[in-house]
Every structure is written in C-alpha cells, then in structure tokens.
Design a protein around this motif. Structure first.
Motif, PDB file in Angstrom:
ATOM      1  N   CYS A  56       0.835  -1.204   0.000  1.00  0.00           N
ATOM      2  CA  CYS A  56       0.000   0.000   0.000  1.00  0.00           C
ATOM      3  C   CYS A  56       0.872   1.257   0.000  1.00  0.00           C
ATOM      4  O   CYS A  56       1.827   1.370   0.766  1.00  0.00           O
ATOM      5  CB  CYS A  56      -0.899   0.003   1.228  1.00  0.00           C
ATOM      6  SG  CYS A  56      -1.972   1.456   1.303  1.00  0.00           S
ATOM      7  N   ASP A  57       0.497   2.222  -0.846  1.00  0.00           N
ATOM      8  CA  ASP A  57       1.242   3.480  -0.899  1.00  0.00           C
ATOM      9  C   ASP A  57       0.581   4.589  -0.075  1.00  0.00           C
ATOM     10  O   ASP A  57       1.056   5.723  -0.073  1.00  0.00           O
ATOM     11  CB  ASP A  57       1.448   3.932  -2.342  1.00  0.00           C
ATOM     12  CG  ASP A  57       0.147   4.265  -3.057  1.00  0.00           C
ATOM     13  OD1 ASP A  57      -0.939   4.026  -2.498  1.00  0.00           O
ATOM     14  OD2 ASP A  57       0.227   4.754  -4.193  1.00  0.00           O
ATOM     15  N   THR A  58      -0.495   4.269   0.620  1.00  0.00           N
ATOM     16  CA  THR A  58      -1.161   5.269   1.466  1.00  0.00           C
ATOM     17  C   THR A  58      -1.428   4.719   2.866  1.00  0.00           C
ATOM     18  O   THR A  58      -2.466   5.006   3.466  1.00  0.00           O
ATOM     19  CB  THR A  58      -2.488   5.742   0.830  1.00  0.00           C
ATOM     20  OG1 THR A  58      -3.285   4.609   0.526  1.00  0.00           O
ATOM     21  CG2 THR A  58      -2.247   6.573  -0.407  1.00  0.00           C
ATOM     22  N   ASN A  59      -0.469   3.945   3.393  1.00  0.00           N
ATOM     23  CA  ASN A  59      -0.699   3.360   4.715  1.00  0.00           C
ATOM     24  C   ASN A  59      -0.785   4.422   5.815  1.00  0.00           C
ATOM     25  O   ASN A  59      -1.264   4.153   6.899  1.00  0.00           O
ATOM     26  CB  ASN A  59       0.343   2.297   5.056  1.00  0.00           C
ATOM     27  CG  ASN A  59       1.762   2.802   4.970  1.00  0.00           C
ATOM     28  OD1 ASN A  59       1.997   3.996   4.787  1.00  0.00           O
ATOM     29  ND2 ASN A  59       2.713   1.893   5.085  1.00  0.00           N
ATOM     30  N   TYR A  60      -0.375   5.655   5.528  1.00  0.00           N
ATOM     31  CA  TYR A  60      -0.565   6.740   6.495  1.00  0.00           C
ATOM     32  C   TYR A  60      -2.045   7.036   6.716  1.00  0.00           C
ATOM     33  O   TYR A  60      -2.423   7.663   7.709  1.00  0.00           O
ATOM     34  CB  TYR A  60       0.173   8.012   6.060  1.00  0.00           C
ATOM     35  CG  TYR A  60      -0.330   8.616   4.772  1.00  0.00           C
ATOM     36  CD1 TYR A  60      -1.367   9.550   4.768  1.00  0.00           C
ATOM     37  CD2 TYR A  60       0.221   8.258   3.547  1.00  0.00           C
ATOM     38  CE1 TYR A  60      -1.826  10.102   3.586  1.00  0.00           C
ATOM     39  CE2 TYR A  60      -0.229   8.815   2.366  1.00  0.00           C
ATOM     40  CZ  TYR A  60      -1.259   9.740   2.396  1.00  0.00           C
ATOM     41  OH  TYR A  60      -1.714  10.280   1.223  1.00  0.00           O
ATOM     42  N   VAL A 133     -12.274   0.847  -9.737  1.00  0.00           N
ATOM     43  CA  VAL A 133     -12.072  -0.341  -8.911  1.00  0.00           C
ATOM     44  C   VAL A 133     -10.693  -0.913  -9.214  1.00  0.00           C
ATOM     45  O   VAL A 133     -10.426  -1.360 -10.323  1.00  0.00           O
ATOM     46  CB  VAL A 133     -13.172  -1.391  -9.167  1.00  0.00           C
ATOM     47  CG1 VAL A 133     -12.969  -2.605  -8.273  1.00  0.00           C
ATOM     48  CG2 VAL A 133     -14.553  -0.769  -8.938  1.00  0.00           C
ATOM     49  N   ASP A 134      -9.830  -0.869  -8.206  1.00  0.00           N
ATOM     50  CA  ASP A 134      -8.465  -1.365  -8.313  1.00  0.00           C
ATOM     51  C   ASP A 134      -8.409  -2.691  -7.552  1.00  0.00           C
ATOM     52  O   ASP A 134      -8.101  -2.717  -6.362  1.00  0.00           O
ATOM     53  CB  ASP A 134      -7.504  -0.330  -7.717  1.00  0.00           C
ATOM     54  CG  ASP A 134      -6.054  -0.742  -7.841  1.00  0.00           C
ATOM     55  OD1 ASP A 134      -5.752  -1.706  -8.573  1.00  0.00           O
ATOM     56  OD2 ASP A 134      -5.209  -0.096  -7.186  1.00  0.00           O
ATOM     57  N   ILE A 135      -8.732  -3.764  -8.263  1.00  0.00           N
ATOM     58  CA  ILE A 135      -8.780  -5.088  -7.632  1.00  0.00           C
ATOM     59  C   ILE A 135      -7.411  -5.439  -7.079  1.00  0.00           C
ATOM     60  O   ILE A 135      -6.394  -5.336  -7.776  1.00  0.00           O
ATOM     61  CB  ILE A 135      -9.229  -6.169  -8.644  1.00  0.00           C
ATOM     62  CG1 ILE A 135     -10.592  -5.821  -9.232  1.00  0.00           C
ATOM     63  CG2 ILE A 135      -9.224  -7.557  -8.005  1.00  0.00           C
ATOM     64  CD1 ILE A 135     -11.733  -5.840  -8.256  1.00  0.00           C
ATOM     65  N   LYS A 136      -7.377  -5.837  -5.838  1.00  0.00           N
ATOM     66  CA  LYS A 136      -6.129  -6.243  -5.193  1.00  0.00           C
ATOM     67  C   LYS A 136      -5.920  -7.732  -5.439  1.00  0.00           C
ATOM     68  O   LYS A 136      -6.660  -8.565  -4.939  1.00  0.00           O
ATOM     69  CB  LYS A 136      -6.170  -5.957  -3.685  1.00  0.00           C
ATOM     70  CG  LYS A 136      -6.463  -4.518  -3.355  1.00  0.00           C
ATOM     71  CD  LYS A 136      -5.438  -3.588  -3.970  1.00  0.00           C
ATOM     72  CE  LYS A 136      -5.753  -2.157  -3.644  1.00  0.00           C
ATOM     73  NZ  LYS A 136      -5.062  -1.211  -4.472  1.00  0.00           N
ATOM     74  N   THR A 137      -4.932  -8.036  -6.236  1.00  0.00           N
ATOM     75  CA  THR A 137      -4.675  -9.427  -6.598  1.00  0.00           C
ATOM     76  C   THR A 137      -3.747 -10.085  -5.585  1.00  0.00           C
ATOM     77  O   THR A 137      -2.887  -9.422  -5.004  1.00  0.00           O
ATOM     78  CB  THR A 137      -4.040  -9.521  -7.993  1.00  0.00           C
ATOM     79  OG1 THR A 137      -2.836  -8.758  -7.996  1.00  0.00           O
ATOM     80  CG2 THR A 137      -4.985  -8.996  -9.056  1.00  0.00           C
ATOM     81  N   PRO A 138      -3.904 -11.388  -5.392  1.00  0.00           N
ATOM     82  CA  PRO A 138      -3.018 -12.100  -4.463  1.00  0.00           C
ATOM     83  C   PRO A 138      -1.585 -12.102  -4.990  1.00  0.00           C
ATOM     84  O   PRO A 138      -1.358 -12.218  -6.182  1.00  0.00           O
ATOM     85  CB  PRO A 138      -3.569 -13.525  -4.443  1.00  0.00           C
ATOM     86  CG  PRO A 138      -4.918 -13.440  -5.041  1.00  0.00           C
ATOM     87  CD  PRO A 138      -4.932 -12.251  -5.938  1.00  0.00           C
ATOM     88  N   ARG A 139      -0.646 -11.936  -4.090  1.00  0.00           N
ATOM     89  CA  ARG A 139       0.762 -12.061  -4.418  1.00  0.00           C
ATOM     90  C   ARG A 139       1.493 -12.462  -3.156  1.00  0.00           C
ATOM     91  O   ARG A 139       0.973 -12.309  -2.059  1.00  0.00           O
ATOM     92  CB  ARG A 139       1.310 -10.796  -5.051  1.00  0.00           C
ATOM     93  CG  ARG A 139       0.983  -9.515  -4.347  1.00  0.00           C
ATOM     94  CD  ARG A 139       1.271  -8.344  -5.219  1.00  0.00           C
ATOM     95  NE  ARG A 139       2.545  -7.750  -4.832  1.00  0.00           N
ATOM     96  CZ  ARG A 139       3.017  -6.660  -5.363  1.00  0.00           C
ATOM     97  NH1 ARG A 139       2.360  -6.060  -6.319  1.00  0.00           N
ATOM     98  NH2 ARG A 139       4.144  -6.159  -4.971  1.00  0.00           N
ATOM     99  N   PRO A 140       2.712 -12.957  -3.267  1.00  0.00           N
ATOM    100  CA  PRO A 140       3.397 -13.497  -2.086  1.00  0.00           C
ATOM    101  C   PRO A 140       3.508 -12.533  -0.912  1.00  0.00           C
ATOM    102  O   PRO A 140       3.431 -12.955   0.222  1.00  0.00           O
ATOM    103  CB  PRO A 140       4.780 -13.853  -2.627  1.00  0.00           C
ATOM    104  CG  PRO A 140       4.593 -14.038  -4.090  1.00  0.00           C
ATOM    105  CD  PRO A 140       3.469 -13.119  -4.489  1.00  0.00           C
ATOM    106  N   ALA A 141       3.651 -11.241  -1.162  1.00  0.00           N
ATOM    107  CA  ALA A 141       3.835 -10.286  -0.074  1.00  0.00           C
ATOM    108  C   ALA A 141       2.517  -9.863   0.558  1.00  0.00           C
ATOM    109  O   ALA A 141       2.503  -9.090   1.490  1.00  0.00           O
ATOM    110  CB  ALA A 141       4.568  -9.056  -0.595  1.00  0.00           C
ATOM    111  N   ARG A 142       1.408 -10.388   0.082  1.00  0.00           N
ATOM    112  CA  ARG A 142       0.094  -9.990   0.573  1.00  0.00           C
ATOM    113  C   ARG A 142      -0.423 -11.015   1.585  1.00  0.00           C
ATOM    114  O   ARG A 142      -0.176 -12.209   1.449  1.00  0.00           O
ATOM    115  CB  ARG A 142      -0.868  -9.897  -0.607  1.00  0.00           C
ATOM    116  CG  ARG A 142      -2.219  -9.385  -0.199  1.00  0.00           C
ATOM    117  CD  ARG A 142      -2.986  -8.939  -1.418  1.00  0.00           C
ATOM    118  NE  ARG A 142      -4.284  -8.496  -0.989  1.00  0.00           N
ATOM    119  CZ  ARG A 142      -5.414  -8.952  -1.480  1.00  0.00           C
ATOM    120  NH1 ARG A 142      -5.410  -9.819  -2.445  1.00  0.00           N
ATOM    121  NH2 ARG A 142      -6.558  -8.510  -1.022  1.00  0.00           N
ATOM    122  N   PRO A 143      -1.177 -10.564   2.559  1.00  0.00           N
ATOM    123  CA  PRO A 143      -1.757 -11.524   3.511  1.00  0.00           C
ATOM    124  C   PRO A 143      -2.604 -12.583   2.801  1.00  0.00           C
ATOM    125  O   PRO A 143      -3.163 -12.334   1.743  1.00  0.00           O
ATOM    126  CB  PRO A 143      -2.643 -10.645   4.395  1.00  0.00           C
ATOM    127  CG  PRO A 143      -2.133  -9.264   4.216  1.00  0.00           C
ATOM    128  CD  PRO A 143      -1.553  -9.201   2.840  1.00  0.00           C
TER     129      PRO A 143
END
Length: 156
Positions: A56-60, A133-143
C-alpha cells in the motif's frame, strides 16, 4: 463549473445527527489515473482500510485523521471551486457514511469518482459516481486472508 451550494440542507441520520466521516486529508491536485488524467481535481482521502496490503502506498491513511460532517467536507471542497472530485482512501467504502458523501457531492453538481479496492460492495454507490475499482490481486507479499475470507486466484 458547478454552482456548489455547500450550505444545502442534508438529510439527518441517527436521531438528527449529521453524518460524520473520518478524513485523512482534502487536497487539490491533478488526477493521475483514469480517463480524467491531468484534470484538476479535489481529492478527499478517507481514513481507514481493512485490507492492510503490504504494498500500500497510502498506509498513512490507515489511522488518524479528523472527524468531519458531510456539510464541512462540502464547504472545504467548494473552496477549491473544482469540477472534479475524487473520494479515495484507504478504503473509502469501509466508512458507512461514504455513500451519503458521494450522493451529496453529486447533488452539489460535481463530477465524482470513487477509488476503491473492490473488496467491499459497490452496489449501493450512486449511479452518477464513476467507480474506479483497483482489484487487489493475491501475491506473495500480501496476507493470505482479506476481510476474514481466504484470498484465491479464482473468484468462483
């Protein structure tokens, strides 16, 4: 340019209390995405997101911010005299009063877009709102779980 009326009467909820949202920031910039790229836009960044993607680029915007009524938000947006307004986050739909905010922005005459992860239902979003809609796709660094549900590559 819409003729904004930020003092227009808004419907009251919860025993007369005006809808409140937690806002991380409201700012004016050029749209950097979608078919409106390059257009002057006011961005309303809502606080909070249940996903916690590691990239995420907006975790703030996960926490903090300030409570604002829909009327206060409309007044702040009107100061910029925009045509375009984007509601973003975090995940804006995680706040129940995002829908009244979107409706109020449209009723005021703005061209409104919503930037969302697609993890929450967009079915109740006002039809006048452009849904990004920016679908969040699974990837190794993702929960491995999102909103309590296992993440799979196949939605079926």
């Amino acid at each position: 340019m819409p003729h904004a009326n930020p003092d227009a009467q808004l419907p009251l909820r919860d025993g007369g209390a005006e809808p409140q949202l937690r806002i991380s920031e409201i700012f004016f910039s050029l749209q950097g995405e979608t078919r409106r790229i390059g257009l002057p836009t006011v961005f309303i960044r809502l606080t909070g997101c249940p996903l916690r993607c590691t990239y995420c680029d907006t975790n703030y915007a996960f926490s903090g911010g300030q409570n604002m009524s829909v009327a206060e938000i409309l007044r702040r947006v009107a100061e910029y005299m925009p045509r375009y307004v984007t509601v973003t986050g975090g995940e804006p739909l995680a706040q129940k009063n995002c829908l009244p905010l979107l409706r109020a922005l449209c009723d005021t005459g703005y061209e409104v877009s919503l930037e969302t992860s697609g993890a929450l239902d967009i079915g109740e979003v006002d039809a006048r709102v452009m849904r990004v809609v920016d679908i969040k796709t699974p990837r190794p660094a993702r929960p491995k779980r999102t909103l309590g549900k296992p993440v799979t590559a196949d939605p079926a």
